[in-house]
Design a protein around this motif. Sequence first.
Motif, PDB file in Angstrom:
ATOM      1  N   LEU A  38       1.393  10.793   0.372  1.00 21.64           N
ATOM      2  CA  LEU A  38       1.557   9.954   1.543  1.00 21.64           C
ATOM      3  C   LEU A  38       0.247   9.683   2.260  1.00 21.64           C
ATOM      4  O   LEU A  38       0.242   9.157   3.362  1.00 21.64           O
ATOM      5  CB  LEU A  38       2.556  10.593   2.509  1.00 21.64           C
ATOM      6  N   THR A  39      -0.855  10.083   1.669  1.00 22.05           N
ATOM      7  CA  THR A  39      -2.155   9.801   2.253  1.00 22.05           C
ATOM      8  C   THR A  39      -3.037   9.235   1.167  1.00 22.05           C
ATOM      9  O   THR A  39      -2.640   9.053   0.023  1.00 22.05           O
ATOM     10  CB  THR A  39      -2.789  11.085   2.828  1.00 22.05           C
ATOM     11  N   GLY A  40      -4.258   8.968   1.538  1.00 25.02           N
ATOM     12  CA  GLY A  40      -5.221   8.504   0.550  1.00 25.02           C
ATOM     13  C   GLY A  40      -4.888   7.127   0.026  1.00 25.02           C
ATOM     14  O   GLY A  40      -4.511   6.215   0.762  1.00 25.02           O
ATOM     15  N   SER A  41      -5.026   6.981  -1.294  1.00 28.44           N
ATOM     16  CA  SER A  41      -4.878   5.669  -1.912  1.00 28.44           C
ATOM     17  C   SER A  41      -3.452   5.140  -1.805  1.00 28.44           C
ATOM     18  O   SER A  41      -3.245   3.922  -1.703  1.00 28.44           O
ATOM     19  CB  SER A  41      -5.304   5.742  -3.375  1.00 28.44           C
ATOM     20  N   THR A  42      -2.438   6.030  -1.825  1.00 25.12           N
ATOM     21  CA  THR A  42      -1.052   5.572  -1.722  1.00 25.12           C
ATOM     22  C   THR A  42      -0.776   4.945  -0.367  1.00 25.12           C
ATOM     23  O   THR A  42      -0.195   3.861  -0.275  1.00 25.12           O
ATOM     24  CB  THR A  42      -0.083   6.734  -1.960  1.00 25.12           C
ATOM     25  N   MET A  43      -1.188   5.622   0.712  1.00 27.11           N
ATOM     26  CA  MET A  43      -0.993   5.066   2.044  1.00 27.11           C
ATOM     27  C   MET A  43      -1.791   3.785   2.219  1.00 27.11           C
ATOM     28  O   MET A  43      -1.332   2.829   2.852  1.00 27.11           O
ATOM     29  CB  MET A  43      -1.391   6.094   3.100  1.00 27.11           C
ATOM     30  N   LYS A  44      -2.974   3.742   1.651  1.00 29.86           N
ATOM     31  CA  LYS A  44      -3.789   2.527   1.718  1.00 29.86           C
ATOM     32  C   LYS A  44      -3.076   1.370   1.030  1.00 29.86           C
ATOM     33  O   LYS A  44      -3.048   0.246   1.530  1.00 29.86           O
ATOM     34  CB  LYS A  44      -5.142   2.789   1.062  1.00 29.86           C
ATOM     35  N   TRP A  45      -2.453   1.657  -0.108  1.00 38.84           N
ATOM     36  CA  TRP A  45      -1.713   0.627  -0.839  1.00 38.84           C
ATOM     37  C   TRP A  45      -0.534   0.124  -0.014  1.00 38.84           C
ATOM     38  O   TRP A  45      -0.263  -1.079   0.050  1.00 38.84           O
ATOM     39  CB  TRP A  45      -1.234   1.204  -2.168  1.00 38.84           C
ATOM     40  N   ILE A  46       0.178   1.055   0.656  1.00 34.95           N
ATOM     41  CA  ILE A  46       1.338   0.666   1.465  1.00 34.95           C
ATOM     42  C   ILE A  46       0.912  -0.190   2.647  1.00 34.95           C
ATOM     43  O   ILE A  46       1.517  -1.227   2.949  1.00 34.95           O
ATOM     44  CB  ILE A  46       2.094   1.918   1.935  1.00 34.95           C
ATOM     45  N   VAL A  47      -0.146   0.246   3.349  1.00 33.94           N
ATOM     46  CA  VAL A  47      -0.580  -0.479   4.535  1.00 33.94           C
ATOM     47  C   VAL A  47      -1.097  -1.857   4.162  1.00 33.94           C
ATOM     48  O   VAL A  47      -0.815  -2.857   4.858  1.00 33.94           O
ATOM     49  CB  VAL A  47      -1.652   0.337   5.282  1.00 33.94           C
TER      50      VAL A  47
END
Length: 199
Positions: free
Chosen positions: A23-32
């Motif tokens: 839920l952080t890092g590249s995954t959260m960046k992708w979601i945002v």
Amino acid sequence: CGICCEGRTPCRKAPPTDAFDPLTGSTMKWIVERARYLSYIPIFGMLVGVLAAIYVGAEKTVKVVQIAVLHYETNSPTLYILFEALDSFLVAVALLVISVSLYELFIGGLKVPDWMLVKNLDELKAKFGSVLIPIMAVKFVQKLLQSDSSLETLYYGIAVALVSFALTAFNFVADRHKEADRSNESTENETRAEDLKIK
């Protein structure tokens, strides 16, 4: 884990401090980054509103034509109904301008007239104010044709004038800031919505 654990229970390795959190890092960046596509929901909703407002305006226009042709000898409120149709069409134009502006801001470029394009929320608010003023003017004319109280009509006109003045002042300030920004910095390296590609 080597000589230190020989003959004893193997020790547990501590988890690395830089372990990846889904839920952080590249995954959260992708979601945002892709959350901007949620703007399709209000864009589609406003386009539906455009069709509805055009339908209402067209229906009222047909009604005025029918009254003018079939009942021209009667004293029917055709002018009031005609202003109602104009009001519906202006609302449709306002919704269309806002939907185009939202698409330009969040999704990508469009082949539309330059006056419909925006680069930030301040320009979007200024365009909304510019289309809101004629709507209020039409509402005032409707009030003028329907109201029986001169004092009430006066108060209504003063309120419309004050709001129109405030919106005009806001548009003036927004235009001055836009001109200042264009003179101070170049937008050649500005990242626009159409510059972003899904990977």
